[in-house]
Design a protein around this motif. Sequence first.
Motif, PDB file in Angstrom:
ATOM      1  N   GLY A 141      42.251  37.091  35.977  1.00  0.00           N
ATOM      2  CA  GLY A 141      40.805  37.291  36.079  1.00  0.00           C
ATOM      3  C   GLY A 141      40.457  38.709  36.503  1.00  0.00           C
ATOM      4  O   GLY A 141      39.462  39.285  36.049  1.00  0.00           O
ATOM      5  N   SER A 142      41.290  39.283  37.371  1.00  0.00           N
ATOM      6  CA  SER A 142      41.094  40.671  37.791  1.00  0.00           C
ATOM      7  C   SER A 142      41.343  41.630  36.632  1.00  0.00           C
ATOM      8  O   SER A 142      40.624  42.630  36.458  1.00  0.00           O
ATOM      9  N   ASP A 143      42.365  41.338  35.842  1.00  0.00           N
ATOM     10  CA  ASP A 143      42.621  42.150  34.645  1.00  0.00           C
ATOM     11  C   ASP A 143      41.400  42.150  33.744  1.00  0.00           C
ATOM     12  O   ASP A 143      40.998  43.191  33.212  1.00  0.00           O
ATOM     13  N   ILE A 166      34.639  39.626  43.837  1.00  0.00           N
ATOM     14  CA  ILE A 166      35.865  40.028  44.524  1.00  0.00           C
ATOM     15  C   ILE A 166      35.904  39.418  45.920  1.00  0.00           C
ATOM     16  O   ILE A 166      36.942  38.939  46.378  1.00  0.00           O
ATOM     17  N   ARG A 167      34.774  39.421  46.588  1.00  0.00           N
ATOM     18  CA  ARG A 167      34.682  38.812  47.929  1.00  0.00           C
ATOM     19  C   ARG A 167      35.086  37.343  47.879  1.00  0.00           C
ATOM     20  O   ARG A 167      35.853  36.859  48.727  1.00  0.00           O
ATOM     21  N   THR A 168      34.591  36.637  46.877  1.00  0.00           N
ATOM     22  CA  THR A 168      34.908  35.220  46.722  1.00  0.00           C
ATOM     23  C   THR A 168      36.414  35.007  46.577  1.00  0.00           C
ATOM     24  O   THR A 168      36.977  34.056  47.121  1.00  0.00           O
ATOM     25  N   LEU A 184      43.372  42.792  42.287  1.00  0.00           N
ATOM     26  CA  LEU A 184      41.959  42.943  42.659  1.00  0.00           C
ATOM     27  C   LEU A 184      41.601  44.404  42.902  1.00  0.00           C
ATOM     28  O   LEU A 184      40.478  44.838  42.607  1.00  0.00           O
ATOM     29  N   ILE A 185      42.550  45.164  43.428  1.00  0.00           N
ATOM     30  CA  ILE A 185      42.308  46.584  43.684  1.00  0.00           C
ATOM     31  C   ILE A 185      42.020  47.332  42.398  1.00  0.00           C
ATOM     32  O   ILE A 185      41.236  48.290  42.385  1.00  0.00           O
ATOM     33  N   GLN A 186      42.626  46.916  41.290  1.00  0.00           N
ATOM     34  CA  GLN A 186      42.362  47.607  40.034  1.00  0.00           C
ATOM     35  C   GLN A 186      40.885  47.470  39.615  1.00  0.00           C
ATOM     36  O   GLN A 186      40.351  48.352  38.949  1.00  0.00           O
TER      37      GLN A 186
END
Length: 257
Positions: A141-143, A166-168, A184-186
């Motif tokens: 999902g982050s990708d 992102i917080r979630t 997530l950092i990406q």
Amino acid sequence: MDIDTYRFSDGQLDSLLEEMLENIGHTDPEIRDDLIYNSFVKLILKDYVTKEQTIYILQKCMSEQYLFFNIEDKTIGDSVFTRSFSALVIATILYKDATTRNLSSELVLQAIHVGIEYLLLEQDYRGYVKEKGWAHSIGHGSDLLATCVLHPEFDVNQTKACLPAIRTCVLVEYPYIDEEDERLIQVMEALIKKGMKDIELRNWIEDLEVELHLSHKRYRIEWNVKLFCYSLYIALLKHREFSASRQAILDKYQQNN
């Protein structure tokens, strides 16, 4: 079948794509990862699929039967594989379109919207699943979200919608052990590249608080917060203009020690 050398007859590719979509969340990792997903990547990036086929794949993957398949079901099952790998296929299409710009703005904006919504709604946070391979919903999902942010259609004003997603993902009881923080950092890196300001990120970091009184749950969530903030701090070292955000992370660590 070697896609790089195979020549598809009329209708043959349509049938293949349909079969691949039907098995996008197969529980056999060799079929799902090595065969189906890798084939999607080759077909999309190497221009085997037409614009019409690309749109069809994208619309399918964004639907309730794919990216949001059983997403409100809190029982842990195999539907996460369909959701997670649909996210990767959408990301592949958007990555390609960022250069070619073949898709309509309306369709791309819809994809950006569902990319944000997916991370807000996903509840199965497992990384590697024994005998079934990578679910990795937060990683995939982050990708997808990072690819959405980097697309030319993304507007910096949409940052306000991305940060809650992102917080979630960070404030969950499931302890991350499969480098979800790095993935997530990406997204954060992409948002910075698109113009997110230091003050906006600093305020978000300061509000990243655990609001639980049950000690065991609080401990697990705090682990995710610390892991994420540590990775974020390292990433921000190369962004000198984000000094306030780095200080906010240091302040958070000092308060918790």
